[in-house]
Design an enzyme around this catalytic site. Sequence first.
Site, mmCIF file in Angstrom:
data_model
loop_
_atom_site.group_PDB
_atom_site.id
_atom_site.type_symbol
_atom_site.label_atom_id
_atom_site.label_comp_id
_atom_site.label_asym_id
_atom_site.label_seq_id
_atom_site.Cartn_x
_atom_site.Cartn_y
_atom_site.Cartn_z
ATOM 1 C CB THR A 5 49.768 38.385 47.230
ATOM 2 O OG1 THR A 5 49.472 39.391 48.189
ATOM 3 C CG2 THR A 5 49.960 39.023 45.876
ATOM 4 N N GLY A 6 47.778 36.312 49.205
ATOM 5 C CA GLY A 6 47.807 35.257 50.206
ATOM 6 C C GLY A 6 48.253 35.692 51.594
ATOM 7 C CE LYS A 7 48.029 41.656 51.898
ATOM 8 N NZ LYS A 7 47.625 41.365 50.517
ATOM 9 C CB THR A 8 44.043 36.817 54.848
ATOM 10 O OG1 THR A 8 43.971 38.210 54.589
ATOM 11 C CG2 THR A 8 43.112 36.455 55.975
ATOM 12 N N GLY A 67 51.547 43.620 50.362
ATOM 13 C CA GLY A 67 51.436 43.072 49.013
ATOM 14 C C GLY A 67 50.051 43.311 48.457
ATOM 15 N N PRO A 100 46.332 42.815 46.767
ATOM 16 C CG PRO A 100 44.383 44.055 46.512
ATOM 17 C CD PRO A 100 45.834 44.058 46.179
ATOM 18 C CD GLU A 142 39.748 45.392 20.997
ATOM 19 O OE1 GLU A 142 40.879 45.124 21.442
ATOM 20 O OE2 GLU A 142 38.971 46.190 21.563
ATOM 21 C CG ASP A 199 41.992 51.699 24.741
ATOM 22 O OD1 ASP A 199 42.011 50.705 25.475
ATOM 23 O OD2 ASP A 199 41.509 51.706 23.593
ATOM 24 C CG HIS A 225 44.211 48.020 21.264
ATOM 25 N ND1 HIS A 225 44.782 49.122 21.826
ATOM 26 C CD2 HIS A 225 42.880 48.105 21.532
ATOM 27 C CE1 HIS A 225 43.829 49.858 22.395
ATOM 28 N NE2 HIS A 225 42.666 49.262 22.229
HETATM 29 P P1 ADP Z 1 45.165 38.708 50.691
HETATM 30 O O1 ADP Z 1 44.855 38.636 52.133
HETATM 31 O O2 ADP Z 1 46.625 38.871 50.404
HETATM 32 O O3 ADP Z 1 44.359 39.695 49.924
HETATM 33 P P2 ADP Z 1 44.139 36.052 50.738
HETATM 34 O O4 ADP Z 1 45.055 35.456 51.723
HETATM 35 O O5 ADP Z 1 42.808 36.449 51.241
HETATM 36 O O6 ADP Z 1 44.811 37.299 50.029
HETATM 37 O O7 ADP Z 1 44.005 35.054 49.514
HETATM 38 C C1 ADP Z 1 42.764 34.715 48.975
HETATM 39 C C2 ADP Z 1 42.748 33.271 48.510
HETATM 40 O O8 ADP Z 1 43.639 33.084 47.430
HETATM 41 C C3 ADP Z 1 43.231 32.311 49.568
HETATM 42 O O9 ADP Z 1 42.181 31.911 50.381
HETATM 43 C C4 ADP Z 1 43.786 31.159 48.747
HETATM 44 O O10 ADP Z 1 42.765 30.279 48.363
HETATM 45 C C5 ADP Z 1 44.296 31.833 47.520
HETATM 46 N N1 ADP Z 1 45.745 32.086 47.596
HETATM 47 C C6 ADP Z 1 46.348 33.289 47.600
HETATM 48 N N2 ADP Z 1 47.685 33.176 47.654
HETATM 49 C C7 ADP Z 1 47.953 31.856 47.701
HETATM 50 C C8 ADP Z 1 49.163 31.091 47.786
HETATM 51 N N3 ADP Z 1 50.364 31.675 47.817
HETATM 52 N N4 ADP Z 1 49.050 29.752 47.837
HETATM 53 C C9 ADP Z 1 47.852 29.157 47.791
HETATM 54 N N5 ADP Z 1 46.692 29.811 47.720
HETATM 55 C C10 ADP Z 1 46.710 31.152 47.668
HETATM 56 ZN ZN ZN Z 2 40.866 49.827 23.084
HETATM 57 MG MG MG Z 3 43.481 39.707 53.164
#
Ligand code: ADP
Ligand code: ZN
Ligand code: MG
Length: 612
Positions: free
Chosen positions: A213-216, A209, A211, A432, A507, A435
Amino acid sequence: MRGRWWGLAVTAVIVFLLVYVGLNYLGQGNEPTISYTEFSRQVDEGNVEKIYSKGDAIQGQLKEARDDPDGDGEYTKFKTQRPAFADDDLWQSLDRRDVTVTAQPVVQQRGLVSNLLLSLVPIVILVAVWIFFARRIGGGMGGAGGMLGRKAPPKPVELRPGTQRTTFADVAGIDEVKGELDDVVDFLEHPDLYRRMGAKMPRGVLLAGSPGTGKTLLARAVAGEAGVPFFSASASEFIEMIVGVGASRVRELFAEARKVAPSIIFIDEIDTIGRVRSTGASVSGHDEREQTLNQILTEMDGFSGSEGVIVIAATNRADILDPALTRPGRFDRVVNVSPPDRGGREAILRIHTREIPLSDDVDLVQVARTTPGMTGADLANLANEAALLAVKRGQEQVTASDLSEALEKVQLGAERTLVMPEEDRRRTAYHESGHALLGMLQAGADPVRKITIVPRGRALGVTLSTPEVERYAHSEEYLRGRIIGALGGMAAEQVIYGVVTTGAENDLEQVSNIARGMVARWGMSPRVGRLSALPSDAQQAYGLAAAPATLDAIDHEMRRIVDECYEEACLKLRDHRGQLDALAQALLENETLEEAAAYRIAGISRLTKKEP
Ligand code: ADP
Ligand code: ZN
Ligand code: MG
């Protein structure tokens, strides 16, 4: 590397100087040199206690302190030099007065051991420095070598009772992903249930997914939830200067995990080592990457499945991963982590405002509605920016206006204080407005949320359009509308001033990307046909993907689409010149227009332009 050697050399020189000076200080230099005449006088007076002598150099000590005839103050220790022509009977004089005479210089008085130690100091320090650098370079020298600087074996993430651990409660908006990982955790907790059913657990789960989105975060939550040891590593940690180190680290990691199975191994950012192997061959460290990747694959193949070691990996770029990674038996379960939908955004906002006092006028549902496309990380950042603003303003609570200002900053970039000449302001206002007006006129286009000519980030002005609801697929018409809208700024300058300025660079990038996608990836050009003619990875060379004739056709078709759109943009703006002028005028007066005001000034009703 060069920097490191420099550091080493400089350290060596400094150490050498320090030791040299130190030795000198200890050795001599702290006793004054006196004249031989003075020395003779002291001998005659019977005031000399003992002397050390080597050749004609004499060092010694008085019984009682005397005034230094040459310097200031008193002295008891001294050194002097006996002239070669002196034919005094020094020995007799000394002997007569019971002076202890030792035929050795005083420096060696410190004794053999301490001298030895002192001379060892520089070597010891040099070796220490060398080990320090070796550790940083080699990291571990590998399991095979096992030489200096070997790292401790990997340990599972510890869940200390005192520290606050991340759990599934801290993750919102990605329930389907949580579900998948729940399965994994459940399997590790009750392996018998699954075994009885003859079910095999996937060996690897790949979280893919964009960056933020909360994978880590999710992996950390699994660690918190799982009742099993959890090993965490970032793929970049495996890569070192020395080929073979990464592979041996992987081996070690898996060996440790097997020892305590059932367990989970998490590898973050696996795309750093898992890229398709044929490309980027010239990049240094390529062999190392390949070996590390191979080792991971080998280890995963080696699982019998019932050992209960599950590997979770995360990547921002699933599209560029080596297919060998996603083969069955390896990371065969790919879980897509997508940006949250509206409900998800609301839940994430609730999580990240848990510790922020909110005033009553804050409506998180509304905030969630106006932030489509934003990821969890964006939303966390938004909440924090709002809190920072509230502190700066000396408020007790975060208000709705803090949130909307923070949103502006997050979406449009930070405001820049830049005094623009009137001429440029006018031009930006028209740009602007171009646009915005085209965005408003286009049926089915994303509504215009905000127009501003306050310089932000790199841009002189911004027009923000966001969709009403998430869209997951786009029609050709919508994409053309996007191109027309993006060309609107340039077209407005063309229509009003007859010339084009440099303000349209971004643009045009956007336009090119959409047009390229339409032609070469989404099959929207009859001439190129329904082929994916270009790789989706912009880092790959185009030339490898398609025949030259196809590339020609792509180029031709992209031009055709963009030209058509530009024509249309200019035409529409000429037709609606009055509305364009009105918008530009309002922008010059107000600098920023909100959605409602913008539509009112342009005389366009949002409702009639709703999607069919
Ligand atoms: P990724 O590893 O996908 O790039 P991270 O896990 O590092 O993203 O997310 C960064 C921060 O964003 C997390 O520490 C958290 O604070 C917030 N975050 C991201 N996704 C969520 C989620 N689904 N729910 C709550 N917090 C989130
Ligand atoms: Zn423009
Ligand atoms: Mg990450």
